[in-house]
Design a protein around this motif. Structure first.
Motif, PDB file in Angstrom:
ATOM      1  N   LYS A 245       0.812  -1.137  -0.028  1.00 60.85           N
ATOM      2  CA  LYS A 245      -0.017  -0.167   0.043  1.00 60.85           C
ATOM      3  C   LYS A 245       0.820   1.232  -0.017  1.00 60.85           C
ATOM      4  CE  LYS A 245      -4.479  -1.368   1.698  1.00 60.85           C
ATOM      5  NZ  LYS A 245      -5.381  -1.314   2.786  1.00 60.85           N
ATOM      6  N   GLY A 246       2.108   1.274   0.588  1.00 65.05           N
ATOM      7  CA  GLY A 246       2.804   2.238   0.448  1.00 65.05           C
ATOM      8  C   GLY A 246       3.955   2.423  -0.360  1.00 65.05           C
ATOM      9  N   SER A 247       4.046   1.325  -1.439  1.00 63.52           N
ATOM     10  CA  SER A 247       4.907   1.260  -2.522  1.00 63.52           C
ATOM     11  C   SER A 247       4.411   1.696  -3.726  1.00 63.52           C
ATOM     12  CB  SER A 247       5.289  -0.336  -2.538  1.00 63.52           C
ATOM     13  OG  SER A 247       5.939  -0.751  -1.252  1.00 63.52           O
ATOM     14  N   ASP A 248       5.366   1.981  -4.536  1.00 63.05           N
ATOM     15  CA  ASP A 248       4.813   2.276  -6.066  1.00 63.05           C
ATOM     16  C   ASP A 248       4.234   0.986  -6.658  1.00 63.05           C
ATOM     17  OD1 ASP A 248       5.924   5.173  -6.728  1.00 63.05           O
ATOM     18  OD2 ASP A 248       7.404   4.013  -5.740  1.00 63.05           O
ATOM     19  N   VAL A 249       3.026   1.127  -7.218  1.00 61.67           N
ATOM     20  CA  VAL A 249       2.398   0.000  -7.890  1.00 61.67           C
ATOM     21  C   VAL A 249       2.035   0.422  -9.129  1.00 61.67           C
ATOM     22  CG1 VAL A 249       0.321  -1.566  -7.952  1.00 61.67           C
ATOM     23  CG2 VAL A 249       1.478  -0.549  -5.466  1.00 61.67           C
ATOM     24  N   VAL A 250       2.276  -0.285 -10.368  1.00 58.91           N
ATOM     25  CA  VAL A 250       1.753   0.145 -11.639  1.00 58.91           C
ATOM     26  C   VAL A 250       0.878  -0.883 -12.115  1.00 58.91           C
ATOM     27  CG1 VAL A 250       2.804   0.392 -14.018  1.00 58.91           C
ATOM     28  CG2 VAL A 250       4.094   1.028 -11.894  1.00 58.91           C
TER      29      VAL A 250
END
Length: 391
Positions: A245-250
């Motif tokens: 949830k706090g990471s970069d998600v593409v």
């Protein structure tokens, strides 16, 4: 009395034509997804990296410019053709054509046709000179407009909330505010940006990439290291990626429009760094593969099932200290020699330290037609793998 033919000058004209044709072909293949044909032309010659192809494009363009100016200098043949075509080529090189790729391609084709006319009959150039002048002016105008558009797009849109304040009591204003807030929950990224991330083994560690197309399309080919979570299942499978949830998600699909709903679903479920990428029909990704990627928990379950041949791609000393039960050691530097010796009665699981080395082996197996699943996290990133078997 007829003038003697300037053979050397014609040779340079032909050379320029060949260089132009090379630029047209390169530009075409970098814009289109050509499947097996593109693989034959580029992959087998180690040009699978798109930036290598762009470097070749730049080198050929520079050679063309040098050849054109050399013709002017050597043969004192100063004409609109010999001056304007190199200038247009310089515009193509320095201009930002991310949104004008088709225009760049058409320009190259037009230049090639004019070059052919030059070879066939010099006097036919009187009509093409006007076209060249228009291309030059149009080229500067398009570059200027494109830069202006990008500046406008990058400018912060902070004033759009003012009209909503003046109409707070009306329902339409509230609806507008909600739409704008939702749209700000994720951002768009280009195919070039995502490709660059996935080509960098260190940078890719900072991003979780999700293919939100149907599973069948994913199996036909997808961006490497991408998980498969169809958009129709995403809301019900949020728990699988809760830790990101706090990471970069593409997210990506065939087009950015097709993955926009998935990006919004993630944003609505508390993911704070969501990116919607250009789709596979919109950009030619160089990182395509058929090797599936699995997160650690799923990978552990598959390894424990006994239904897979497990391949440990770590160094022999680490393999000997402890590996997954039944795993076969295939160090990445010996992969070409050892992969053909692996048993093929089961699908494969591959893992290493971080998922990078093992992906190379997984991709080799996938290209040979085998079903293979690579671990997204390796043993240095996840300590829950069963490495109890010492050798």
């Amino acid at each position: 009395m007829k003038k003697p033919k300037d053979t050397k000058n014609k040779v340079f004209t032909v050379i320029e034509l060949i260089l132009l044709l090379g630029l047209v072909v390169l530009d075409y293949f970098t814009r289109k997804r050509m499947g097996a044909m593109r693989t034959v032309l580029f992959y087998n010659y180690k040009f699978e990296n798109q930036y290598n192809i762009k470097a070749i494009f730049i080198v050929i363009a520079i050679l063309f410019i040098v050849a054109s100016f050399y013709t002017c200098y050597k043969y004192h043949k100063i004409s609109i053709k010999n001056l304007v075509i190199p200038l247009i080529m310089i515009i193509i090189l320095i201009g930002n054509f991310k949104r004008l790729k088709l225009m760049k391609y058409i320009t190259l084709v037009v230049l090639t046709i004019i070059q052919i006319l030059q070879i066939i009959k010099e006097r036919d150039m009187k009509y093409s000179n006007k076209a060249l002048a228009l291309l030059l002016v149009g080229g500067f105008t398009l570059v200027g407009c494109n830069n202006a558009n990008q500046t406008a797009e990058n400018a912060p849109a902070t004033e759009t909330t003012e009209p909503a304040e003046t109409t707070e009591t009306t329902e339409p204003a509230e609806t507008t505010e909600t739409t704008e807030t939702a749209a700000a929950n994720y951002n768009e990224i280009t195919g070039e940006e995502l490709d660059k991330i996935e080509e960098d083994d260190k940078e890719k560690e900072n991003y979780l990439v999700i293919d939100v197309r149907d599973a069948d399309k994913y199996a036909e080919g997808h961006i490497k290291h991408a998980l498969s979570i169809p958009e129709s299942e995403l809301a019900d499978r949020i728990s699988e990626i809760e830790d990101f949830k706090g990471s970069d998600v593409v997210v990506y699909a065939d087009t950015a429009a097709n993955s926009a709903a998935a990006a919004q679903t993630l944003a609505d479920n508390g993911f704070t760094k969501v990116h919607n990428a250009a789709g596979l029909d919109e950009f030619t990704y160089t990182t395509n593969t058929k090797a599936r990627t699995a997160l650690p928990e799923e990978f552990k379950e598959l390894a424990a099932s006994g239904d897979y041949t497990i391949v440990d791609v770590r160094d022999p000393e680490d393999y000997n200290k402890g590996t997954m039960p039944g795993a076969i050691n295939v160090p990445v530097d010996q992969a070409e020699e050892l992969v053909p010796t692996l048993p093929t009665d089961k699908p494969f699981l591959t893992y290493c330290y971080s998922g990078n080395r093992s992906w190379k082996v997984a991709n080799m197996l996938a290209e040979e037609g085998h079903e293979v699943i690579n671990a997204w996290d390796g043993t240095k990133e996840y300590d829950g793998y069963d490495l109890s078997e010492a050798n």
